[in-house]
Design an enzyme around this catalytic site. Sequence first.
Site, PDB file in Angstrom:
ATOM      1  N   MET A   1       0.843  -1.199   0.000  1.00  0.00           N
ATOM      2  CA  MET A   1       0.000   0.000   0.000  1.00  0.00           C
ATOM      3  C   MET A   1       0.880   1.252   0.000  1.00  0.00           C
ATOM      4  SD  MET A   1      -2.842   1.150   2.801  1.00  0.00           S
ATOM      5  CE  MET A   1      -4.039  -0.153   2.611  1.00  0.00           C
ATOM      6  N   CYS A   2       0.533   2.207  -0.781  1.00  0.00           N
ATOM      7  CA  CYS A   2       1.163   3.521  -0.762  1.00  0.00           C
ATOM      8  C   CYS A   2       0.049   4.545  -0.976  1.00  0.00           C
ATOM      9  CB  CYS A   2       2.188   3.680  -1.880  1.00  0.00           C
ATOM     10  SG  CYS A   2       3.684   2.695  -1.675  1.00  0.00           S
ATOM     11  N   GLY A   3       0.358   5.782  -0.727  1.00  0.00           N
ATOM     12  CA  GLY A   3      -0.629   6.832  -0.957  1.00  0.00           C
ATOM     13  C   GLY A   3      -0.109   7.838  -1.967  1.00  0.00           C
ATOM     14  N   ARG A  32      -1.661   5.368   4.533  1.00  0.00           N
ATOM     15  CA  ARG A  32      -1.354   4.428   3.453  1.00  0.00           C
ATOM     16  C   ARG A  32       0.139   4.180   3.306  1.00  0.00           C
ATOM     17  NH1 ARG A  32      -5.473   3.173  -0.016  1.00  0.00           N
ATOM     18  NH2 ARG A  32      -3.908   2.402  -1.461  1.00  0.00           N
TER      19      ARG A  32
END
Lengths: 294, 233
Positions: A1-3, A32
């Site tokens: 997960m990344c934002g 995130r």
Amino acid sequence: MCGIAGIQVRDPALEPRLGWLLAGMLHQAAERGPDSAGVALYGDALLSPPGHASVSLLAPGMTPSELAERVGPDATVVPVGQTTVVHAPCSAGELEKRVRAAGTGATVIGRGADLAVLKGVGHPDTLAEEFGLRSATGRQGVVHTRMATESAVTPEGAHPFAVADDLCLVHNGSFANHATLRRELIAEGAEFDSANDSEVGARFVAARLAEGHDLEKSLRLLCERFDGFYTLLVTTGDTFAVVRDAIACKPAVVAETDAWVAMASEYRCLAGLPGIENARIFEPEPEEVYTWRR
Amino acid sequence: MATMTTPAVTTTVDLSVQSVRDLNSALHKAREGSWHVTRPDGAHNLAVGLDAPLDVRIDGHAGYYCAGMNQHATVTVHGNTGVGTAENMMSGTVRVRGNASQSAGATAHGGLLVVEGDAAARCGISMKGVDIVVGGSVGHMSAFMGQAGRLLVCGDAGDALGDSLYEARIYVRGRVKSLGADCVEKEMRGEHLEDVRELLTAAAFTDIDPSEFRRYGSARALYHFDVDNSSAY
């Protein structure tokens, strides 16, 4: 997960508030990706004043005054948290050469006519304070919060990856065939700064742009060659582009008003933007390249 | 600040003042009543795990898993919702006045999910008995591995509709971009027109003619391992 979150401002009245808007977006994306973060600013008054190109560095290994002395009397060195930005009234290419010739051994993490890249390890909200993000200005900006999966948590491994003049890429997902593509790009002459799979995407886009393709075509070619999961936000000096892989499991939402276009992993990143209540909001379709030019 | 006790009238919860945890705790304690949630600003996990016949109105856009695991409650979102709207719902009604992001109604066992706008990819993935009515279109891989329940789409369906379907029934009024593995178009008989009419009525989409829908379902060729199907597994 990344934002991921980013905004291209159309109403010049919002340019002085760009950093304030980005700080709010970064805060909402923090959950995130709490391990590291980065920001790209196009046209910040302090980091890339009009007529000055900028080069962004990690770990220059010397004091700002030593660096300024080596780069030249017209250069200004601005330490910003874990990043250092150098700007001078010359082309980005010339400034990058001068910075590299200064023998600092620093990693160049961004360069462009008016692009400054700031990144580091730490909680995104802490980094926003280090960057002085709230007071930043400009016409376009991107933020990224990283939850590392395939490579180490280092400042070099943080996004954005800005590997050609005014080009910036942030990624949520993971490329499955990045090692193969990395070898191909190295064979074509690319040099890498990190073990991060997302850098491979950025180097691929840079190589296609260098061949003369426009950003839209370059991203279509990326879709043909890259396997895995991705939502990408890619920006150049005048273009803001979004693309998702065929499965489209990594989230993305776009909002657009007359005053701005913005994209984020989650709607909550956009909820604080002025006029959001009347924005056109949609999710990008898989393997469709969306571009907005300013 | 609103007092969160079992209300005789509508209780308003302003999420710019109170937390999502405040909201959900109060909803879990209540056995009846009406709730009005303001300033959601895309927050996740709104009104999840309800198990009483509450009436919850959310004014604004909600984030992920809105009204997930719902039992008995009626949740209406006057806005869009994020990933996993009404996931694993057991009963009750969830209505989204705007669009829903991917995986709306995922694994839901019962109840009614109405999306008045579009639902994104994987709407009704692994549905297990829920009724889903979408006023607009659904994205790719909708009703993937659906096991039971009904998905009714008033607009179009994206690629690979009903891929690896078990027994869910799918009705689409518009164009289907492509059918997934083992999903086929089936004859609309009287009982199916009745199905469509019932779903449209339940969703209050009363101006749509049930005869405009086509039915899709499982060809039941992938139920059991068959070496001749190995390329399709």
